[in-house]
Design a protein around this motif. Structure first.
Motif, PDB file in Angstrom:
ATOM      1  N   ILE A   1      41.175  45.923  -0.112  1.00 48.23           N
ATOM      2  CA  ILE A   1      39.770  46.013   0.269  1.00 48.23           C
ATOM      3  C   ILE A   1      39.677  45.886   1.782  1.00 48.23           C
ATOM      4  N   VAL A   2      38.997  46.815   2.425  1.00 44.05           N
ATOM      5  CA  VAL A   2      38.766  46.747   3.866  1.00 44.05           C
ATOM      6  C   VAL A   2      37.293  46.459   4.107  1.00 44.05           C
ATOM      7  N   ILE A   3      37.013  45.427   4.903  1.00 50.81           N
ATOM      8  CA  ILE A   3      35.640  45.070   5.256  1.00 50.81           C
ATOM      9  C   ILE A   3      35.407  45.402   6.727  1.00 50.81           C
ATOM     10  N   ASP A   4      34.366  46.181   6.982  1.00 51.44           N
ATOM     11  CA  ASP A   4      34.044  46.556   8.358  1.00 51.44           C
ATOM     12  C   ASP A   4      32.577  47.004   8.389  1.00 51.44           C
ATOM     13  N   ALA A   5      32.038  47.163   9.590  1.00 51.66           N
ATOM     14  CA  ALA A   5      30.637  47.563   9.736  1.00 51.66           C
ATOM     15  C   ALA A   5      30.469  49.064   9.901  1.00 51.66           C
ATOM     16  N   LEU A   6      31.518  49.851   9.711  1.00 54.50           N
ATOM     17  CA  LEU A   6      31.417  51.302   9.846  1.00 54.50           C
ATOM     18  C   LEU A   6      30.433  51.870   8.823  1.00 54.50           C
ATOM     19  N   PRO A   7      29.621  52.862   9.197  1.00 61.05           N
ATOM     20  CA  PRO A   7      28.639  53.425   8.247  1.00 61.05           C
ATOM     21  C   PRO A   7      29.287  54.142   7.067  1.00 61.05           C
ATOM     22  N   LYS A   8      30.490  54.677   7.270  1.00 60.10           N
ATOM     23  CA  LYS A   8      31.208  55.366   6.196  1.00 60.10           C
ATOM     24  C   LYS A   8      32.677  54.964   6.204  1.00 60.10           C
ATOM     25  N   ALA A   9      33.291  55.026   5.042  1.00 58.84           N
ATOM     26  CA  ALA A   9      34.698  54.651   4.915  1.00 58.84           C
ATOM     27  C   ALA A   9      35.586  55.636   5.675  1.00 58.84           C
ATOM     28  N   PRO A  10      36.600  55.152   6.375  1.00 63.70           N
ATOM     29  CA  PRO A  10      37.573  56.053   7.017  1.00 63.70           C
ATOM     30  C   PRO A  10      38.231  56.953   5.976  1.00 63.70           C
ATOM     31  N   GLU A  11      38.684  58.087   6.413  1.00 59.46           N
ATOM     32  CA  GLU A  11      39.261  59.091   5.507  1.00 59.46           C
ATOM     33  C   GLU A  11      40.413  58.524   4.680  1.00 59.46           C
TER      34      GLU A  11
ATOM     35  N   PHE B   1      27.961  57.861  -7.186  1.00 58.37           N
ATOM     36  CA  PHE B   1      29.079  56.912  -7.166  1.00 58.37           C
ATOM     37  C   PHE B   1      29.978  57.170  -5.956  1.00 58.37           C
ATOM     38  N   ARG B   2      30.294  58.424  -5.706  1.00 57.53           N
ATOM     39  CA  ARG B   2      31.160  58.752  -4.575  1.00 57.53           C
ATOM     40  C   ARG B   2      30.479  58.381  -3.258  1.00 57.53           C
ATOM     41  N   ARG B   3      29.165  58.656  -3.160  1.00 57.80           N
ATOM     42  CA  ARG B   3      28.461  58.327  -1.926  1.00 57.80           C
ATOM     43  C   ARG B   3      28.423  56.813  -1.699  1.00 57.80           C
ATOM     44  N   MET B   4      28.186  56.054  -2.774  1.00 52.17           N
ATOM     45  CA  MET B   4      28.163  54.600  -2.646  1.00 52.17           C
ATOM     46  C   MET B   4      29.542  54.060  -2.273  1.00 52.17           C
ATOM     47  N   ARG B   5      30.598  54.672  -2.843  1.00 51.44           N
ATOM     48  CA  ARG B   5      31.957  54.258  -2.493  1.00 51.44           C
ATOM     49  C   ARG B   5      32.255  54.581  -1.039  1.00 51.44           C
ATOM     50  N   GLU B   6      31.821  55.735  -0.590  1.00 48.31           N
ATOM     51  CA  GLU B   6      32.058  56.142   0.795  1.00 48.31           C
ATOM     52  C   GLU B   6      31.297  55.250   1.768  1.00 48.31           C
TER      53      GLU B   6
ATOM     54  N   LEU C   1      20.457  69.324 -23.021  1.00 50.65           N
ATOM     55  CA  LEU C   1      21.855  69.175 -22.654  1.00 50.65           C
ATOM     56  C   LEU C   1      22.089  69.505 -21.185  1.00 50.65           C
ATOM     57  N   GLY C   2      21.342  70.501 -20.679  1.00 48.30           N
ATOM     58  CA  GLY C   2      21.478  70.857 -19.276  1.00 48.30           C
ATOM     59  C   GLY C   2      21.077  69.720 -18.353  1.00 48.30           C
ATOM     60  N   VAL C   3      19.971  69.054 -18.706  1.00 53.94           N
ATOM     61  CA  VAL C   3      19.521  67.921 -17.897  1.00 53.94           C
ATOM     62  C   VAL C   3      20.517  66.767 -17.994  1.00 53.94           C
ATOM     63  N   VAL C   4      21.073  66.530 -19.201  1.00 58.46           N
ATOM     64  CA  VAL C   4      22.061  65.459 -19.378  1.00 58.46           C
ATOM     65  C   VAL C   4      23.291  65.718 -18.510  1.00 58.46           C
ATOM     66  N   ILE C   5      23.791  66.951 -18.536  1.00 60.18           N
ATOM     67  CA  ILE C   5      24.960  67.297 -17.716  1.00 60.18           C
ATOM     68  C   ILE C   5      24.637  67.124 -16.237  1.00 60.18           C
ATOM     69  N   GLY C   6      23.409  67.531 -15.845  1.00 62.83           N
ATOM     70  CA  GLY C   6      22.998  67.361 -14.460  1.00 62.83           C
ATOM     71  C   GLY C   6      22.950  65.897 -14.053  1.00 62.83           C
ATOM     72  N   LYS C   7      22.467  65.052 -14.964  1.00 65.79           N
ATOM     73  CA  LYS C   7      22.411  63.611 -14.691  1.00 65.79           C
ATOM     74  C   LYS C   7      23.821  63.038 -14.517  1.00 65.79           C
ATOM     75  N   ILE C   8      24.755  63.502 -15.347  1.00 63.57           N
ATOM     76  CA  ILE C   8      26.131  63.013 -15.254  1.00 63.57           C
ATOM     77  C   ILE C   8      26.759  63.425 -13.928  1.00 63.57           C
ATOM     78  N   VAL C   9      26.536  64.679 -13.532  1.00 70.31           N
ATOM     79  CA  VAL C   9      27.059  65.161 -12.245  1.00 70.31           C
ATOM     80  C   VAL C   9      26.443  64.366 -11.098  1.00 70.31           C
ATOM     81  N   ASP C  10      25.127  64.111 -11.189  1.00 75.22           N
ATOM     82  CA  ASP C  10      24.454  63.321 -10.153  1.00 75.22           C
ATOM     83  C   ASP C  10      25.026  61.915 -10.077  1.00 75.22           C
ATOM     84  N   ALA C  11      25.358  61.334 -11.251  1.00 74.96           N
ATOM     85  CA  ALA C  11      25.918  59.980 -11.273  1.00 74.96           C
ATOM     86  C   ALA C  11      27.252  59.927 -10.538  1.00 74.96           C
ATOM     87  N   PHE C  12      28.095  60.946 -10.742  1.00 76.39           N
ATOM     88  CA  PHE C  12      29.369  61.001 -10.028  1.00 76.39           C
ATOM     89  C   PHE C  12      29.152  61.162  -8.521  1.00 76.39           C
ATOM     90  N   THR C  13      28.159  61.969  -8.154  1.00 79.76           N
ATOM     91  CA  THR C  13      27.860  62.177  -6.738  1.00 79.76           C
ATOM     92  C   THR C  13      27.366  60.886  -6.092  1.00 79.76           C
TER      93      THR C  13
END
Length: 342
Positions: A143-153, A100-105, A86-98
Motif C-alpha cells: 500500500i502506498v500512501i501519498d497526496a497525489l491526485p491519481k495513482a502512479p502508473e 471501481f477503477r476510477r476509485m482505485r486510481e 437486461l441492457g440496463v443491467v449490463i450497463g450498470k455492471i460496466v459502470d460499476a467496473f468503471t
C-alpha cells in the motif's frame, strides 16, 4: 416511442438492487409462462430458461422457438421488455467496473487484507522499494500512501499494489490502508522538501501518527541527518535508514576497495547474484557451529545473528532461542533450506 423512452429512463434511474431483483423476477416469470404455454415444445424448465436468456440477449440460436400464437405474442412482449431490462443491467455492471477503477486510481478504496507493507511517500526511492518488494516476495501486497491526485502508473500495473490518497500526517489514510494489520511500514523522506532538517521534521510527524495508531507494526524511517535521530527517541521506530550517510559511506568504500559496490548491490537487491535471507533457529542446532556446518553443506553461509556479525568467532557458543539468523545464498538455495526445515 415516447413510452419506450420513458420506460428506459425509469429503468436507468431505478436503484441497482431493485433493478437486479426486477430483472431476475421477470426472467423467472417469463420462463414459467413460456413453459406453461408450450410444455411439449420446450420439454423442460431448463430448456425454457435457455430460450428466454437467448431471447433477452438477442442471440437467438433458433434451436427453440414458440409455435402457438399466445406464446409468440408473449415472446414479442418478453423481447421488448426483457432486452431493455437486461441492457440496463449490463450497463450498470460496466459502470460499476468503471467506477471501481476510477476509485482505485484516485486512491479512495479501503484495503481489507492483512500482512501487507505500507509505504508512505511516493518518489524514486519508494518506486524502487516497491519493485524490490515484488521481486522479494511473490505474495506480499503493498500500500502506498501519498497526496497525489491519481495513482502512479506503476501502482496500477499490478493487483498486489494499491494506492491510498491522503495526508500521511492525518489518521484517515491509515484507516483505509488497514494499518493495524500491516506487517511493516516504511516512511520515506519527502523529496519535494529541499532542506534536510525539514524533511526529517515531516518524517517525525508522520512517525508520531504511525506510532500512535499502530505501535506494534515494524516501522522503518528514512532519516537525512544522523543527529536528528535523537528527535525520534519518544516515537516507536524500529529501524532508521541514514540516506545521505549511507550513500557517502558506500562511495568511500567503493573508492577504497574497487568493486565492493557490486557486493553491496547483491546483498540488498533480489535482482541478481547472492542475497541476504533471514531464517529461524532449528531444534537440531545447539551451537552456531552446528548451524554453520549444516547450512554450508546446503550451499548457504551463516553470517549473522540479528546485528551481530561475529559468528565466525562464536561458533562454539549456544544459539539462544530468540536468535534471528541471516544467511547469504541464492533464491534456489534459500527455498531448499526452508524446505529441509519442514
Amino acid at each position: 416511442m415516447h413510452f419506450f423512452l420513458k420506460l428506459s429512463l425509469g429503468l436507468i434511474r431505478m436503484k441497482n438492487v431493485t433493478l437486479f431483483i426486477t430483472t431476475a423476477v421477470f426472467i423467472l416469470l417469463s420462463t414459467v409462462i413460456m413453459y406453461a404455454l408450450e410444455p411439449d415444445n420446450f420439454e423442460s424448465l431448463l430448456n425454457t430458461f435457455y430460450f428466454v436468456m437467448t431471447t433477452f440477449t438477442t442471440v437467438g440460436y433458433g434451436d427453440y422457438s414458440p409455435i402457438t400464437i399466445p406464446a409468440k405474442i408473449y415472446s414479442v412482449f418478453m423481447f421488448l421488455i426483457g432486452i431493455g431490462l437486461l441492457g440496463v443491467v449490463i450497463g450498470k455492471i460496466v459502470d460499476a467496473f468503471t467506477i471501481f477503477r476510477r476509485m482505485r486510481e484516485e486512491g479512495r478504496l479501503t484495503y481489507m487484507n492483512e500482512n501487507h507493507v505500507v509505504i508512505i511517500g511516493w518518489g524514486k526511492k519508494s518506486e524502487s522499494a516497491v519493485k524490490e518488494i515484488l521481486d522479494s516476495d511473490a505474495e506480499v501486497e503493498v500500500i502506498v500512501i501519498d497526496a497525489l491526485p491519481k495513482a502512479p502508473e506503476l501502482l496500477m500495473s499490478d493487483n498486489r499494489l494499491h494506492y491510498i490518497q491522503g495526508d500521511p500526517a492525518l489518521e484517515e489514510p491509515y484507516a483505509k490502508a488497514n494499518l493495524t494489520s500491516a506487517s511493516a511500514v516504511i516512511i520515506f523522506a519527502d523529496d519535494n522538501i529541499q532542506e534536510p532538517s525539514l524533511k526529517d521534521a515531516k518524517s517525525l510527524l508522520v512517525s508520531i501518527t504511525v506510532s500512535r495508531l499502530a505501535p506494534d507494526v515494524h516501522t522503518t524511517v528514512e532519516v537525512m541527518t544522523e543527529k536528528n535521530i535523537s528527535n525520534f527517541s519518544h516515537v516507536q521506530v524500529d529501524e532508521f535508514i541514514l540516506s545521505q550517510e549511507t550513500i557517502s559511506r558506500l562511495a568511500v568504500r567503493s573508492a577504497l576497495y574497487k568493486g565492493v559496490s557490486q557486493v553491496y548491490s547483491q546483498l540488498i537487491s533480489r535482482a541478481h547474484g547472492e542475497d541476504l535471507y533471514q531464517i529461524p533457529k532449528r531444534k537440531e542446532w545447539e551451537t552456531y557451529n552446528d548451524a554453520f556446518q549444516d547450512l554450508l553443506a546446503q550451499g548457504a553461509t551463516l553470517i549473522a545473528d540479528r546485528n551481530h556479525l561475529d559468528i565466525n568467532r562464536r561458533l562454539d557458543e549456544q544459539i539462544p532461542d530468540e536468535a534471528v539468523l541471516y544467511i547469504i545464498c541464492n533464491r534456489e538455495t534459500y527455498e531448499k533450506v526452508n524446505a529441509s526445515a519442514l
